[in-house]
Design a protein around this motif. Structure first.
Motif, PDB file in Angstrom:
ATOM      1  N   TYR A  99     -26.334  43.403  17.176  1.00 53.53           N
ATOM      2  CA  TYR A  99     -25.533  42.331  18.018  1.00 53.53           C
ATOM      3  C   TYR A  99     -25.994  41.808  16.911  1.00 53.53           C
ATOM      4  N   MET A 100     -26.813  42.308  15.490  1.00 52.67           N
ATOM      5  CA  MET A 100     -28.153  40.701  15.054  1.00 52.67           C
ATOM      6  C   MET A 100     -27.673  40.835  13.465  1.00 52.67           C
ATOM      7  N   GLU A 101     -27.307  42.216  13.685  1.00 56.35           N
ATOM      8  CA  GLU A 101     -26.860  42.833  12.230  1.00 56.35           C
ATOM      9  C   GLU A 101     -25.188  42.608  12.167  1.00 56.35           C
TER      10      GLU A 101
ATOM     11  N   PHE B  55     -30.183  45.357  19.890  1.00 48.69           N
ATOM     12  CA  PHE B  55     -30.858  44.701  18.970  1.00 48.69           C
ATOM     13  C   PHE B  55     -29.525  44.585  17.610  1.00 48.69           C
TER      14      PHE B  55
ATOM     15  N   ARG C 145     -23.451  40.573  11.149  1.00 49.34           N
ATOM     16  CA  ARG C 145     -23.384  39.095   9.904  1.00 49.34           C
ATOM     17  C   ARG C 145     -23.833  40.635   8.697  1.00 49.34           C
ATOM     18  N   ASN C 146     -24.179  40.894   8.610  1.00 44.99           N
ATOM     19  CA  ASN C 146     -24.868  41.831   7.074  1.00 44.99           C
ATOM     20  C   ASN C 146     -23.587  42.820   7.094  1.00 44.99           C
TER      21      ASN C 146
END
Lengths: 195, 195
Positions: free
Chosen positions: A109-111, A106, A113-114
DNA sequence: GTCTATAGCGAGATAGAC
DNA sequence: GTCTATCTCGCTATAGAC
């Protein structure tokens, strides 16, 4: 006064990583504070900086470890000459590996952009290598006539998205065993590539 | 009475929504400040509170509007008696609709965890209704023998994950036209369900 | 190795002038 | 309807005691 003696640095480091992994997955990197992580571990916020340069590095290290783990596990699979056998091996491996690491999957994939640009590039390169492995299997099978598909690369994207999706709904103790889920997905994968 | 409204008020509201949608999608809800949104719109931070109760409500409204839009568009499709025709219609609709709303799609999946429990439940219910529509098509096709699949509900999860994945890699101006991508995905969907 | 304490900053949200 | 100014809070990260 009263400070904790006898605490082991050997166990604090992994505990920080586990707490950060769980909290980042649950609430998101930006929404989690260093204080929350410290509380979860049972230390003060300042103590975290003995183990990580800053919050960004902590995130990057978690994602990098996850991707390295994934690529190493993939490389450790036995070689398969037959494209169909290779695809089945990949399918079952992907499902098992991802299912057992839902939090890390999770986050990875999700982070994205951070991540700062340089860190982002390093993680992306590993993800591309993983996709290329599947695309290679599909291209070989297409060349030998084992598979019937219009575009190996696009099919690789589609299959990985389909398989990774299992992490969003599968829950231990549900009506379906993991082995059964594996069989059902393999059935669909096989058909989708025209095997 | 009918006092004439300031002309910019009519445009400020949608501009706030568009800016929030873009910034939330790009950086994540928790990472975006109300000040950033205000700057993007060209107003001061305090002005935002004329249009939304708080940041959480702004997020929820964006997600709710997206899901309502999705369900309304789905309901507006012509009825299809034939399961195969219904599946093709759904596949092409899903790809087109999601591809054209990448930011909203991303947010509606990614920021679920940043919703307060009550808001979360309302969005989830709409998502389940959408999944149920596809599962219904698959179950009908399975019953009539049009499709050959082990589990309609699981297949619905798998197909939606596969199709939605297109939003992560498709870029305008790439080597593949959207129509071509649609055809390739429809080919794989069709095969995957044993049509 | 972990603690307490705090510097320095930016966040969400509100009040009141214009 | 929008602005300026500000309150209050919590954040990351650091310093220095023990």
């Amino acid at each position: 006064m009263a400070r904790k003696k006898n605490s082991s640095a050997e166990t604090t480091r992994p505990r920080i990583r586990e707490a950060a992994l769980r909290l980042f997955a649950r609430h998101g990197y930006a929404a989690v504070s260093m204080r929350q992580i410290a509380t979860e571990v049972g230390v003060q916020a300042g103590t975290l900086y003995l183990y990580t340069a800053d919050k960004q590095t902590l995130l990057f290290d978690l994602m990098q470890a996850h991707m390295q783990d994934l690529l190493a596990a993939l490389a450790a699979l036995p070689a398969q000459d037959d494209p169909l056998a290779a695809l089945e091996q990949f399918t079952r491996f992907h499902l098992r590996h991802h299912r057992a690491r839902q939090d890390a999957v999770f986050i990875s994939y999700m982070e994205l952009r951070n991540l700062e640009p340089e860190n982002f590039e390093r993680i992306e390169a590993m993800r591309r290598a993983y996709e290329a492995h599947l695309a290679g299997i599909l291209a070989r099978g297409k060349a030998t006539g084992t598979f019937d598909l219009p575009d190996a690369k696009l099919a690789a994207y589609a299959l990985i998205a389909m398989l990774t999706g299992v992490t969003t709904w599968y829950r231990e103790g549900g009506p379906l065993s993991l082995a059964r889920v594996e069989d059902i997905y393999w059935d669909m994968v096989q058909k989708a590539v025209g095997a």
